[in-house]
Design a protein around this motif. Structure first.
Motif, PDB file in Angstrom:
ATOM      1  N   ARG A 101       0.809  -1.231   0.000  1.00  0.00           N
ATOM      2  CA  ARG A 101       0.000   0.000   0.000  1.00  0.00           C
ATOM      3  C   ARG A 101       0.837   1.274   0.000  1.00  0.00           C
ATOM      4  NH1 ARG A 101       0.637  -1.822   4.787  1.00  0.00           N
ATOM      5  NH2 ARG A 101       0.806  -0.484   6.598  1.00  0.00           N
ATOM      6  N   GLU A 102       2.105   1.209   0.472  1.00  0.00           N
ATOM      7  CA  GLU A 102       2.895   2.438   0.534  1.00  0.00           C
ATOM      8  C   GLU A 102       3.867   2.567  -0.630  1.00  0.00           C
ATOM      9  OE1 GLU A 102       4.277   2.272   4.522  1.00  0.00           O
ATOM     10  OE2 GLU A 102       2.509   3.352   5.275  1.00  0.00           O
ATOM     11  N   THR A 103       3.942   1.529  -1.463  1.00  0.00           N
ATOM     12  CA  THR A 103       4.886   1.615  -2.584  1.00  0.00           C
ATOM     13  C   THR A 103       4.179   1.754  -3.923  1.00  0.00           C
ATOM     14  OG1 THR A 103       4.989  -0.792  -2.671  1.00  0.00           O
ATOM     15  CG2 THR A 103       6.715   0.317  -1.418  1.00  0.00           C
ATOM     16  N   ARG A 127      -1.417   5.935  -4.579  1.00  0.00           N
ATOM     17  CA  ARG A 127      -2.625   5.823  -3.776  1.00  0.00           C
ATOM     18  C   ARG A 127      -3.844   5.507  -4.644  1.00  0.00           C
ATOM     19  NH1 ARG A 127      -4.935   6.629   0.879  1.00  0.00           N
ATOM     20  NH2 ARG A 127      -7.023   7.519   0.877  1.00  0.00           N
ATOM     21  N   ASP A 171       5.899   9.768  -5.131  1.00  0.00           N
ATOM     22  CA  ASP A 171       5.891   9.454  -3.707  1.00  0.00           C
ATOM     23  C   ASP A 171       5.740  10.768  -2.933  1.00  0.00           C
ATOM     24  OD1 ASP A 171       6.706   9.077  -1.036  1.00  0.00           O
ATOM     25  OD2 ASP A 171       7.818   7.278  -1.600  1.00  0.00           O
ATOM     26  N   ARG A 173       5.954  11.653   0.061  1.00  0.00           N
ATOM     27  CA  ARG A 173       6.956  11.991   1.075  1.00  0.00           C
ATOM     28  C   ARG A 173       8.182  12.655   0.413  1.00  0.00           C
ATOM     29  NH1 ARG A 173      11.046   9.241   2.773  1.00  0.00           N
ATOM     30  NH2 ARG A 173      10.417   7.499   1.460  1.00  0.00           N
TER      31      ARG A 173
END
Ligand SMILES: [Zn+2]
Lengths: 468, 95
Positions: free
Chosen positions: A375-377, A380, A454, A456
């Motif tokens: 889910r984080e790579t 979204r 990403d 972040r």
């Protein structure tokens, strides 16, 4: 509460979803044209006789067993007498001193361990007709010009469950009700939808000093039609009673209506001048003696109860998530999804997957597990699209996992530089102190990269460049 | 068993009956006589007799959960003195 203890007794009505009514074979339906499901029996024409619905009796036995009740060897129906237009016979067929189920208990897991709530009884009765008040303010009884009676609901099977006054807070009442609802849904005997009225809850509320014996005067909170109103209504009434005692005043016995809009409580007008129902055995019906094979068949249909599953899940996630998973019927899928981060699995099931509106039973747990792990790579939007498709036949996570997020600064820098160059006004404003504009820049980069950047890294690079 | 004037008025109110003032005493006497007659049973020693809820010694007279046709709505409402909107219209209640 400073030394005060709430004492709450719940009374719950559950409409059974049998095909036919309790004492006649008119269809038991909801939302049909008024008075299209009636017959001489449920309209109380003279000379008609009631014939009980065998399935309704078996389902009540099943619910009684799930509530750990004793099942009566020989139960009786009684007449409960009162006059109201929703009750054409002038009495409701109900149960009185020998109900089908009595002396049970229902376990409610809470923050301080399991709480056992006693069950006084669960009995079977017929529902009243539906009355619509016309004229006056917003359909409320007061000031109505006349009332319209629809007998489609009249005579449909209703189980009344009376709990002992063992509940100690509005939140605990909410948990009790959520678990009871999930239980009857899993027993497959009711839709138990509060908004539709197929699950209704009244609460008897009083307070007493901690350690005090006996009970003080109670009030009755009627027909709170959502879990939140049950919790809030009880909390407001408990506060009100404590305030009265602290001011040296008494609490009056009365029936109250909670207005969720204003969060206030007001007395309801009473239906009957005095509650003198003159119960007597229904002479038109013989006793019910649930046969052993009926009881055993009912017992065999009861699976592991929601409370036990919550207790197990709580060790992996937390109490709220465990309640959420079980009372939304998602815990079976949760068990099928592999992954070390159990809270992440639970959160995805309760949030994004719930929002996607897919049927949990149709989801391949293993594929969902791969999505949760990634889910984080992955971008979204890709993740959300995958969840939306996860109940499709032959769903596989592969194409979604291939769309990885761009987190390489070297790849993102040219895009970021381009955005900054194209928006000199905003850059100047940001540097002048409007730091809230960072979100604007992030949004632009996301738009440019179709959401694949990403977030972040984008944030980091933007800050660095803007503060340079 | 003695029945009082208050008992008569209470039961009459529950049954939505209006008893003219001059007849209350007569009704009281009649109800008292009926209760007295029924009360004869309590003169017997019934310690070993199971309570009876129904004269027929039957249980489980029930039907399967299978729908049968309902009445057409016009027929259901045929005896309603003041139907409206497919429903039984009654004077405003409870307000
Ligand atoms: Zn009917």
């Amino acid at each position: 509460m400073n030394g005060w203890e709430p004492v709450i007794g719940l009374e719950i009505h559950v409409q059974l979803k049998t095909r036919t009514k309790m004492f006649c074979r008119c269809e038991n339906v909801w939302g049909e044209e008024p008075n299209t499901r009636t017959c001489p029996v449920c309209l109380a024409h003279p000379g008609t006789l009631p014939v009980p619905n065998k399935t309704a009796i078996e389902w009540t036995v099943k619910l009684g067993l799930a509530l750990d009740c004793e099942i009566a060897e020989r139960a009786l129906f009684h007449r409960k007498n009162y006059f109201y237009p929703d009750l054409p016979k002038g009495y409701q067929i109900s149960q009185y001193d020998v109900p089908l189920c009595s002396e049970g208990r229902f376990v409610v897991p809470g923050p301080d361990g399991d709480r056992e709530i006693g069950i006084v009884r669960a009995h079977l009765e017929e529902d009243a007709a539906k009355t619509i008040h016309v004229g006056g303010a917003a359909g409320r009884i007061h000031g109505a010009e006349y009332s319209l009676v629809d007998f489609n609901r009249g005579g449909t099977p209703l189980v009344e469950i009376v709990a002992k006054p063992d509940v100690r807070s509005g939140e605990e009442a909410r948990r009790f009700l959520q678990l009871l609802r999930q239980t009857v849904i899993e027993l497959d005997i009711s839709d138990a939808e509060m908004e539709k009225g197929s699950l209704r809850c009244d609460a008897n509320v009083s307070v007493r000093k901690a350690g005090e014996e006996g009970y003080r005067t109670k009030t009755e909170l009627k027909n709170m039609n959502s879990f939140k109103f049950v919790a809030d209504g009880i909390a407001v009434e408990v506060e009100r009673q404590i305030a009265r005692y602290q001011a040296g005043e008494e609490v009056m016995q009365q029936t109250l209506h909670f207005d969720p809009q204003t969060g206030t409580i007001a007395p309801l007008r009473s239906k009957e001048e005095a509650h003198d129902y003159r119960y007597f055995p229904e002479p038109d019906l013989v006793a019910v003696a649930p046969p052993a094979d009926m009881v055993e068949r009912a017992r065999a249909e009861i699976g592991e109860l929601p409370a036990a599953r919550i207790r197990r899940l709580e060790a992996e996630v937390d109490l709220d998530l465990a309640y959420g998973l079980v009372t939304s019927g998602r815990d079976a899928l949760y068990a099928r999804v592999p992954g070390d981060d159990r809270r992440a699995v639970a959160n995805v099931l309760m949030n994004q997957l719930a929002a996607a509106g897919v049927d949990p039973a149709a989801v391949d747990g293993a594929e969902l597990g791969r999505l949760v792990a990634a889910r984080e790579t992955i971008p979204r939007q890709t993740f959300l699209d995958a969840l939306g498709a996860s109940a499709d036949p032959d769903f596989t996570a592969d194409p979604y996992l291939a769309e990885t997020t761009v987190s390489d600064a070297a790849a993102l820098d040219p895009v970021i530089d381009g955005i900054l160059a194209a928006n000199p006004g905003q850059v100047e404003a940001y540097r002048g102190g409007k730091e809230g504009l960072l979100g604007f820049f992030v949004g632009q980069v996301m738009k440019e990269t179709q959401g694949k950047a990403d977030a972040r890294v984008v944030n980091e690079r933007l800050r660095e460049k803007l503060n340079a | 068993m003695a029945i009082t004037r208050e008992d008569v008025l209470h039961v009459a109110a529950l049954a939505r009956l209006e008893i003219p003032e001059g007849e209350v005493e007569g009704v009281r006497e009649q109800l008292g006589a009926i209760l007295e007659a029924v009360g004869k049973v309590s003169e017997l020693d019934l310690a070993d007799v199971e309570p009876t809820s129904h004269p027929l010694d039957l249980v489980n007279q029930w039907a399967e959960d299978e729908p049968r046709p309902s009445l057409p709505r016009e027929e259901a409402l045929a005896n309603a003195p003041d139907p409206a909107d497919g429903s039984f219209r009654v004077p405003a209640v409870g307000g």
